[in-house]
Each structure stands twice: as structure tokens, then as C-alpha cells.
Design a protein around this motif. Sequence first.
Motif, PDB file in Angstrom:
ATOM      1  N   MET A   1       0.828  -1.202   0.000  1.00 34.98           N
ATOM      2  CA  MET A   1       0.000   0.000   0.000  1.00 34.98           C
ATOM      3  C   MET A   1       0.862   1.251   0.000  1.00 34.98           C
ATOM      4  N   ARG A   2       1.984   1.195   0.742  1.00 33.12           N
ATOM      5  CA  ARG A   2       2.863   2.355   0.797  1.00 33.12           C
ATOM      6  C   ARG A   2       3.448   2.653  -0.574  1.00 33.12           C
ATOM      7  N   THR A   3       3.832   1.594  -1.328  1.00 31.96           N
ATOM      8  CA  THR A   3       4.358   1.806  -2.674  1.00 31.96           C
ATOM      9  C   THR A   3       3.290   2.396  -3.592  1.00 31.96           C
ATOM     10  N   SER A   4       2.060   1.899  -3.476  1.00 31.52           N
ATOM     11  CA  SER A   4       0.962   2.425  -4.296  1.00 31.52           C
ATOM     12  C   SER A   4       0.708   3.900  -3.983  1.00 31.52           C
ATOM     13  N   ASN A   5       0.767   4.249  -2.696  1.00 33.55           N
ATOM     14  CA  ASN A   5       0.566   5.645  -2.310  1.00 33.55           C
ATOM     15  C   ASN A   5       1.665   6.540  -2.866  1.00 33.55           C
ATOM     16  N   LEU A   6       2.888   6.053  -2.824  1.00 31.47           N
ATOM     17  CA  LEU A   6       4.003   6.843  -3.351  1.00 31.47           C
ATOM     18  C   LEU A   6       3.849   7.066  -4.850  1.00 31.47           C
ATOM     19  N   LEU A   7       3.435   6.003  -5.562  1.00 29.74           N
ATOM     20  CA  LEU A   7       3.220   6.145  -7.004  1.00 29.74           C
ATOM     21  C   LEU A   7       2.101   7.133  -7.295  1.00 29.74           C
TER      22      LEU A   7
END
Length: 265
Positions: free
Chosen positions: A1-7
Motif C-alpha cells: 500500500m505504501r508503494t501504491s501511495n508513493l506512485l
Amino acid sequence: MRTSNLLLYGFVALVLAWLIIPIIIIVPMSFSSARFLTFPPPSWSLRWYEAYLGNAAWMQATRVSLIVSVSSAILATVLGTAAAYALNMTSSRLVRSLQMLLLLPLVVPIVITAVGVFLVYAQVGLLASMTGLILANMMLGLPYVVISVLVGLRKFDATQEMVSRSLGMNRLRTFFVVTLPQIRPSVISGMLFAFISAIDETVVSLFISGGEYQTLTKRMFTALRDEIDPTIAAISSLLTAISFILVMLVALNARSADRKQGKVA
């Protein structure tokens, strides 16, 4: 989820940069001392703002734009508020279908709207007239008022009107005494958006304005065909600043209204 938020944040940042960078470039160029548009400016000067303020043709176009914007925003606010109130109070499918008709200027491509307005005005003699400009911009600003006021009315407790009318007030007086004070932030927001729409409108103005009733945006577009000088950048910076300030006022107005509703609740 953190990677998706960063993207997601990165994508949003790129979109915002794509939209903001042209504005960031235009503003410094408006303070350039150079004869032509150059970035970065070789030195700083207010000569192009002075050229704009000291030019009678530019000032005439500015006066026309301000008169048209204020007049059309007021008319759109009055008619849009009345239309939104009627739409909110009725359960008739026929009346509710009119909502789509009122919102058509937001759906139909602006070029098609401009051509249609031009053909109608050519028949009735409203081309290159102040009345024609006001009516056209009122039509374009009406959807913003209708949407904004409808949102305010949906949050309003309609039982207050019923209590007021049971105490002897007629519907019109009830609206001005009970309803309007509570939906005022929505009405003001709609009026500000209608004003922004009118003062920035270019395409319709290109078709129907002219002569002494030439709007500022049309004169800017016409000037670009002859010579691109930093006066255009100066005017664009002023229009951007006005639009930004008005949008901030809308946001502050909405936040103030939410706080009042929270206190009442």
C-alpha cells in the motif's frame, strides 16, 4: 500500500507540475525588461505593466470584461439560485429533467456553443453588443451557480421552511428570511465561479464580441497574431492572480460554512 501511495503521490505531483510550470514561467517574463518574451529575464522591470495600464485600448477592453463579468455573474446568481431552489423543492420528473438542460454548457464543447450563440445573435442583432456578451456569459456561468446552490440546499433542513410557513410567512419571504441566510456560502461560491468563468472566457468572445465591445481575452488573442510582447504576459499574470484569489475565497467561504454547520450541529 505504501508503494501504491508513493506512485499515486508522484503521479499527482507530475500532473500539478505540468499545470503550474507554464504559470511559473509566465509571471517572471511579465517583469522582464526585454523587448520580447525571454526566459530567464535579462533584468527586471515594470514597463509592461505600465504599458498595459497606460494603453487606452487595453483599458477599454478591461472595462468591458469587468462590466460583462460582474453583470453576468449577478444575473447567473439570481437565476441559478431560483432554478436550484425549484429543482430541490419539486419531485416532478419533467422539472428535474430541466437540470440537464441547465448543465448543458458544461457538457457541450465550447466551440459548438460559440457557433450556436453566433448564429442566434446574427439573427437577432446582438453581435458586438454589451447585452449579447452579458447574456452569453450568464448562460455559461449558470451551471456553476445551480450546482453550488443545489449542494447547499441538500444540506439545508427543509423543515425550517415548513415551520416558518406554518407561522404565517409566504414562500418568498420564507426563502429570504430563513433559507437564503443558511445557503449564502453556496450562493457566494457559485457567483464567484460564474465571475471567473466570464472573465476568462475566450472562445465565445472571439465569435460575438467586437468593436468597442471587445473583451480583454479577445484583444489578447488578437494581439498574439500581430506581435508577442511581454504585455500579454503581464495581463495573463494579473488574470491568473485574480482567478487564484477568487478560488481561495471560494475555499475559505466553504470552510467557514462547514465550521458554522459543525457548531450548529
